[in-house]
Design an enzyme around this catalytic site. Structure first.
Site, PDB file in Angstrom:
ATOM      1  N   ARG A 149       4.763  -5.104   5.280  1.00  0.00           N
ATOM      2  CA  ARG A 149       5.428  -6.143   4.503  1.00  0.00           C
ATOM      3  C   ARG A 149       6.099  -7.103   5.485  1.00  0.00           C
ATOM      4  O   ARG A 149       6.462  -6.728   6.604  1.00  0.00           O
ATOM      5  CB  ARG A 149       6.485  -5.550   3.578  1.00  0.00           C
ATOM      6  CG  ARG A 149       5.947  -4.616   2.499  1.00  0.00           C
ATOM      7  CD  ARG A 149       7.097  -4.115   1.631  1.00  0.00           C
ATOM      8  NE  ARG A 149       6.641  -3.255   0.532  1.00  0.00           N
ATOM      9  CZ  ARG A 149       6.547  -1.935   0.606  1.00  0.00           C
ATOM     10  NH1 ARG A 149       6.897  -1.320   1.740  1.00  0.00           N
ATOM     11  NH2 ARG A 149       6.122  -1.236  -0.419  1.00  0.00           N
ATOM     12  N   LYS A 173      10.766  -0.335   1.451  1.00  0.00           N
ATOM     13  CA  LYS A 173      11.599  -0.556   0.278  1.00  0.00           C
ATOM     14  C   LYS A 173      12.432   0.688  -0.031  1.00  0.00           C
ATOM     15  O   LYS A 173      11.954   1.812   0.085  1.00  0.00           O
ATOM     16  CB  LYS A 173      10.724  -0.899  -0.938  1.00  0.00           C
ATOM     17  CG  LYS A 173      10.160  -2.310  -0.911  1.00  0.00           C
ATOM     18  CD  LYS A 173       9.468  -2.638  -2.213  1.00  0.00           C
ATOM     19  CE  LYS A 173       9.005  -4.083  -2.247  1.00  0.00           C
ATOM     20  NZ  LYS A 173       8.339  -4.429  -3.531  1.00  0.00           N
ATOM     21  N   HIS A 238       2.029 -11.928   2.736  1.00  0.00           N
ATOM     22  CA  HIS A 238       1.617 -10.963   1.721  1.00  0.00           C
ATOM     23  C   HIS A 238       0.107 -10.994   1.505  1.00  0.00           C
ATOM     24  O   HIS A 238      -0.505  -9.968   1.204  1.00  0.00           O
ATOM     25  CB  HIS A 238       2.341 -11.242   0.406  1.00  0.00           C
ATOM     26  CG  HIS A 238       2.616 -10.005  -0.390  1.00  0.00           C
ATOM     27  ND1 HIS A 238       3.363  -8.946   0.100  1.00  0.00           N
ATOM     28  CD2 HIS A 238       2.236  -9.640  -1.643  1.00  0.00           C
ATOM     29  CE1 HIS A 238       3.425  -7.992  -0.816  1.00  0.00           C
ATOM     30  NE2 HIS A 238       2.753  -8.386  -1.869  1.00  0.00           N
ATOM     31  N   ARG A 241      -1.391  -8.816   4.029  1.00  0.00           N
ATOM     32  CA  ARG A 241      -1.216  -7.415   3.624  1.00  0.00           C
ATOM     33  C   ARG A 241      -2.267  -7.043   2.573  1.00  0.00           C
ATOM     34  O   ARG A 241      -2.854  -5.958   2.621  1.00  0.00           O
ATOM     35  CB  ARG A 241       0.196  -7.225   3.087  1.00  0.00           C
ATOM     36  CG  ARG A 241       0.505  -5.838   2.520  1.00  0.00           C
ATOM     37  CD  ARG A 241       1.994  -5.771   2.213  1.00  0.00           C
ATOM     38  NE  ARG A 241       2.351  -4.794   1.200  1.00  0.00           N
ATOM     39  CZ  ARG A 241       2.615  -3.510   1.453  1.00  0.00           C
ATOM     40  NH1 ARG A 241       2.517  -3.047   2.673  1.00  0.00           N
ATOM     41  NH2 ARG A 241       2.973  -2.692   0.478  1.00  0.00           N
ATOM     42  N   HIS A 264       3.512   2.467  -1.172  1.00  0.00           N
ATOM     43  CA  HIS A 264       3.721   2.348  -2.614  1.00  0.00           C
ATOM     44  C   HIS A 264       4.244   3.679  -3.162  1.00  0.00           C
ATOM     45  O   HIS A 264       3.669   4.733  -2.893  1.00  0.00           O
ATOM     46  CB  HIS A 264       2.411   2.002  -3.332  1.00  0.00           C
ATOM     47  CG  HIS A 264       1.950   0.606  -3.092  1.00  0.00           C
ATOM     48  ND1 HIS A 264       0.663   0.183  -3.332  1.00  0.00           N
ATOM     49  CD2 HIS A 264       2.614  -0.489  -2.632  1.00  0.00           C
ATOM     50  CE1 HIS A 264       0.548  -1.092  -3.030  1.00  0.00           C
ATOM     51  NE2 HIS A 264       1.714  -1.527  -2.609  1.00  0.00           N
ATOM     52  N   TYR A 273      -6.011  -2.787  -6.374  1.00  0.00           N
ATOM     53  CA  TYR A 273      -7.036  -3.093  -5.381  1.00  0.00           C
ATOM     54  C   TYR A 273      -8.423  -2.576  -5.759  1.00  0.00           C
ATOM     55  O   TYR A 273      -9.392  -2.868  -5.062  1.00  0.00           O
ATOM     56  CB  TYR A 273      -6.625  -2.520  -4.017  1.00  0.00           C
ATOM     57  CG  TYR A 273      -5.431  -3.219  -3.439  1.00  0.00           C
ATOM     58  CD1 TYR A 273      -5.547  -4.492  -2.881  1.00  0.00           C
ATOM     59  CD2 TYR A 273      -4.176  -2.634  -3.485  1.00  0.00           C
ATOM     60  CE1 TYR A 273      -4.441  -5.152  -2.369  1.00  0.00           C
ATOM     61  CE2 TYR A 273      -3.062  -3.293  -2.970  1.00  0.00           C
ATOM     62  CZ  TYR A 273      -3.207  -4.547  -2.429  1.00  0.00           C
ATOM     63  OH  TYR A 273      -2.118  -5.204  -1.924  1.00  0.00           O
TER      64      TYR A 273
END
Length: 298
Positions: A149, A173, A238, A241, A264, A273
């Site tokens: 990220r 995150k 992004h 990514r 994630h 995806y």
């Protein structure tokens, strides 16, 4: 100015710079966030699950599309607050998720990625190559090669890439740490750049005020796109990514592995995806299925 107003301004600044959001999109986000902040009497940034449930109750008469947009605005806002360290928890699971198809991520083709790297190599081969060219090489190698990220990349410690260690330890995150593989070429690019970073610096990509900002990173990548003959509207940190994830999946990676690599917490986030394999699967069926052979007895 209230904390909400300050946070909303910073969030919208990030949206404009990092994702290239249009003026209309920014205006819609501002409207949604300011309405929610007014309802919370200026304390939206401190809202908990219960407060968000009260906010969403006010949306009960709205269409699903409006609820979805407002939920998305608040969800991204709280994600921003966590990424920037303004709060430690995310109350957004309390927000509704009306049935709505998720937008597919923007991606770059293999050819476009190749053009980016060819442009970087051209800069590095120039006798007048500058330290900024080495920094650019390290940034792109880590974005596309490891799927970081933007916030993870710009805040990497100076010594995050060490010797021949084939991975990084990244804090993502929610403060969660994960191992991220790093290629030999990325390590080499970082090593060449690190020679120009003072040993006393805390960050791998320092700036006058700390580390390289996400906005500056976005500008650097846009400039590279222009030099490579790619529309700058197509690219962002992004998007690189997304390209990392998309091209890995095309190469045979499974969703669980991709989930770990991207950091994630929920596999459903990674499932977006799966769209990239559709064209390859259609081609596979058309070329390999027995019914597509002219003579099935052979």
């Amino acid at each position: 100015m209230s904390n909400d107003a300050i946070y909303i301004d910073r969030f919208l600044e990030m949206m404009a710079a990092e994702t290239g959001a249009s003026l209309n999109t920014i205006s819609a986000y501002r409207s949604d966030l300011e309405q929610a902040s007014d309802f919370m009497k200026g304390a939206l940034s401190q809202a908990d699950h219960g407060a968000l449930e009260k906010i969403t109750h006010e949306w009960s008469d709205l269409k699903n599309s409006s609820i979805s947009r407002k939920s998305s605005s608040l969800r991204r806002f709280f994600g921003f607050l966590m990424e920037e360290g303004f709060r430690q928890d995310d109350p957004s699971p309390a927000l509704p998720r009306p049935g709505k198809q998720r937008n597919l991520p923007k991606i770059l083709s293999h050819e476009e990625i190749a053009r980016l790297f060819e442009t970087i190599e051209s800069c590095l081969s120039n006798p007048k190559a500058k330290p900024g060219d080495l920094r650019l090489s390290a940034l792109i190698e880590l974005l596309y090669g490891s799927g970081l990220r933007a916030s993870e990349l710009v805040s990497l410690p100076r010594r995050s890439v060490m010797g021949d260690r084939p991975f990084l330890i990244v804090r993502g995150k929610g403060g969660k740490e994960r191992l991220v593989p790093i290629s030999d070429r990325a390590r080499n690019a970082v090593s060449r750049w690190t020679a120009f970073v003072d040993e006393d610096e805390d960050y791998l990509f320092p700036s006058r005020t700390g580390h390289l900002s996400r906005i500056r990173l976005y500008q650097i990548i846009r400039d590279l796109a222009v030099k490579a003959g790619i529309s700058p509207a197509k690219i962002s940190p992004h998007v690189l990514r997304h390209a990392f994830a998309t091209h890995l999946l095309e190469g045979g990676a499974d969703l669980r592995a991709l989930q770990v690599l991207l950091g994630h917490s929920d596999i459903s986030t990674t499932q977006i995806y799966t769209h990239v394999d559709s064209a390859r699967l259609v081609e596979l069926v058309n070329n390999r299925h027995p019914l597509n052979r002219h003579d099935l007895t052979r």
